[in-house]
Write a protein that holds these residues in place. Structure first.
Motif, short mmCIF file in Angstrom:
data_model
loop_
_atom_site.label_atom_id
_atom_site.label_comp_id
_atom_site.label_asym_id
_atom_site.label_seq_id
_atom_site.Cartn_x
_atom_site.Cartn_y
_atom_site.Cartn_z
N ARG A 34 2.74 4.70 2.91
CA ARG A 34 3.38 5.63 2.33
C ARG A 34 4.64 5.08 1.70
N GLY A 35 5.14 3.86 1.97
CA GLY A 35 6.21 3.41 1.12
C GLY A 35 5.71 3.01 -0.09
N TYR A 36 4.43 2.46 -0.35
CA TYR A 36 3.85 2.21 -1.68
C TYR A 36 4.05 3.36 -2.54
N ALA A 37 3.41 4.68 -1.96
CA ALA A 37 3.16 5.82 -2.55
C ALA A 37 4.57 6.47 -3.08
N VAL A 50 -3.30 8.01 -4.33
CA VAL A 50 -4.63 6.99 -3.54
C VAL A 50 -3.91 6.71 -2.43
N PHE A 51 -2.58 5.92 -2.38
CA PHE A 51 -1.80 5.44 -1.27
C PHE A 51 -1.70 6.51 -0.12
N ASP A 52 -1.26 7.87 -0.53
CA ASP A 52 -1.09 9.16 0.24
C ASP A 52 -2.36 9.06 1.09
N GLY A 53 -3.58 9.24 0.42
CA GLY A 53 -4.88 9.31 1.37
C GLY A 53 -5.08 8.04 2.04
N MET A 54 -4.72 6.85 1.67
CA MET A 54 -4.91 5.75 2.86
C MET A 54 -4.12 5.86 3.71
N VAL A 94 7.42 -4.85 2.40
CA VAL A 94 7.18 -4.00 1.53
C VAL A 94 7.87 -4.22 0.27
N TRP A 95 9.36 -4.48 0.38
CA TRP A 95 10.20 -4.70 -0.69
C TRP A 95 9.88 -6.00 -1.61
N LEU A 96 9.21 -7.11 -1.01
CA LEU A 96 8.72 -8.09 -1.70
C LEU A 96 7.64 -7.76 -2.63
N VAL A 97 6.49 -7.00 -2.13
CA VAL A 97 5.63 -6.83 -2.89
C VAL A 97 5.61 -6.00 -3.99
N GLU A 98 6.54 -4.77 -3.64
CA GLU A 98 6.96 -3.58 -4.80
C GLU A 98 7.51 -4.00 -5.74
#
Length: 324
Positions: A34-37, A50-54, A94-98
């Motif tokens: 959800r953070g990615y989305a 896609v990330f919402d669905g995952m 998440v902050w590192l990957v995004e």
């Protein structure tokens, strides 16, 4: 050491604790998706879907795990998370990957599912308890199912044209936020510091003094370029991205560009250091031309002529001033 000793080994977990760990892991993964989305929704709405669905799929599996826990052990779920278990797979912040771009986020999501499946398969192979083995096998199968679901969601929300468009937009954002400011910094650091470094070198023929001047010029130029880039544009209207990212890229590359031909003056012999610096300058200028050609689509010959000619003029000015 205290932290390490406080963590429980996976093989020492009870079946209830393994189930609780799976529940908390599914919950964490849903929050990550959800953070990615949320972070991608404005610029990449199809990938966000896609990330919402995952995330919704993770919620479904978490609910099934909770139902299983209630049926076997009751409604009180022990508090146990990944960081409480020695050897359990970890998730990157998440902050590192995004901050690493759209494709990197997609790769991280795929790796998340593979990590979970592989861990459960390995754990199932190490246990001799039938019930535990079945439980871990079921969890591995669930993670494999997540990967299939992710592929189906990608096909649903990301048609070929949509993915191509998002990839193109992500590439453009990478150019504007990182490459363009970094290239400007590298050019400024490599070219603008030529004159003071070589003027000092030929005026004093003292390698240590030359190195100190080059270090000061490089660091000073890096700080100046970094703050100038960050303050010049907040990125809201231009779409160039975070000013701090651009300032970081510009400042670091400016410093690197200057240090490249300052570091050779750590060599005590003047002419050895100077010849080495000449070689480094040549490599720097051609590297700049290559980056311009690859990322800015500037014809290589034209980029080389611009950079080499400008660098040669500044270099000559430094040598003439220092020799006089």
């Amino acid at each position: 050491m205290r932290f390490s000793l406080a963590r429980k080994r996976f093989k020492d977990l009870t079946e209830q604790e393994v189930l609780a760990l799976a529940i908390s892991s599914e919950e964490d993964d849903a929050r990550i998706y959800r953070g990615y989305a949320e972070n991608l929704r404005e610029d990449f709405p199809d990938t966000a879907a896609v990330f919402d669905g995952m995330a919704a799929e993770e919620d479904t599996h978490r609910k099934r795990l909770i139902d299983l826990h209630e049926a076997r052990f009751g409604s009180t779920i022990p508090l146990i998370r990944r960081e409480h278990v020695s050897g359990h797979y970890a998730r990157r912040p998440v902050w590192l990957v995004e901050n690493l771009g759209l494709e990197r986020i997609r790769e991280e999501a795929a790796a998340m599912e593979r990590d979970a499946e592989n861990f459960y398969l390995a754990a199932a192979a190490r246990t001799s308890d039938t019930a535990t083995r079945k439980l871990l096998g079921d969890l591995a199968a669930a993670e494999a199912g997540h990967q299939s679901t992710a592929s189906e969601l990608t096909e649903t929300h990301l048609s070929g044209d949509a993915q191509t468009e998002e990839d193109s937009r992500a590439h453009r954002q990478f150019i504007l936020t990182w490459v363009q400011p970094g290239l400007a910094g590298l050019m400024d650091g490599s070219v603008s510091t030529l004159a003071p470094i070589f003027a000092t070198a030929f005026a004093t023929q003292d390698t240590w003094t030359t190195f100190l001047v080059g270090l000061a010029a490089s660091v000073g130029a890096g700080i100046s370029m970094g703050f100038t880039e960050a303050a010049s544009d907040d990125g809201e209207l231009s779409g160039r991205g975070s000013p701090w990212k651009r300032g970081f890229a510009s400042g670091i590359m400016t410093t690197v560009g200057g240090l490249g031909h300052a570091l050779p003056y750590l060599i005590p012999d003047f002419w050895t250091a100077t010849i080495t610096a000449f070689v480094v300058v040549f490599i720097e200028l051609w590297a700049i031309a290559w980056i311009q050609n690859k990322y800015m689509e500037t014809p290589f010959f034209r980029a080389a002529m611009q950079v080499v000619l400008g660098g040669a003029l500044v270099f000559a000015a430094g040598v003439l001033i220092g020799s006089g």
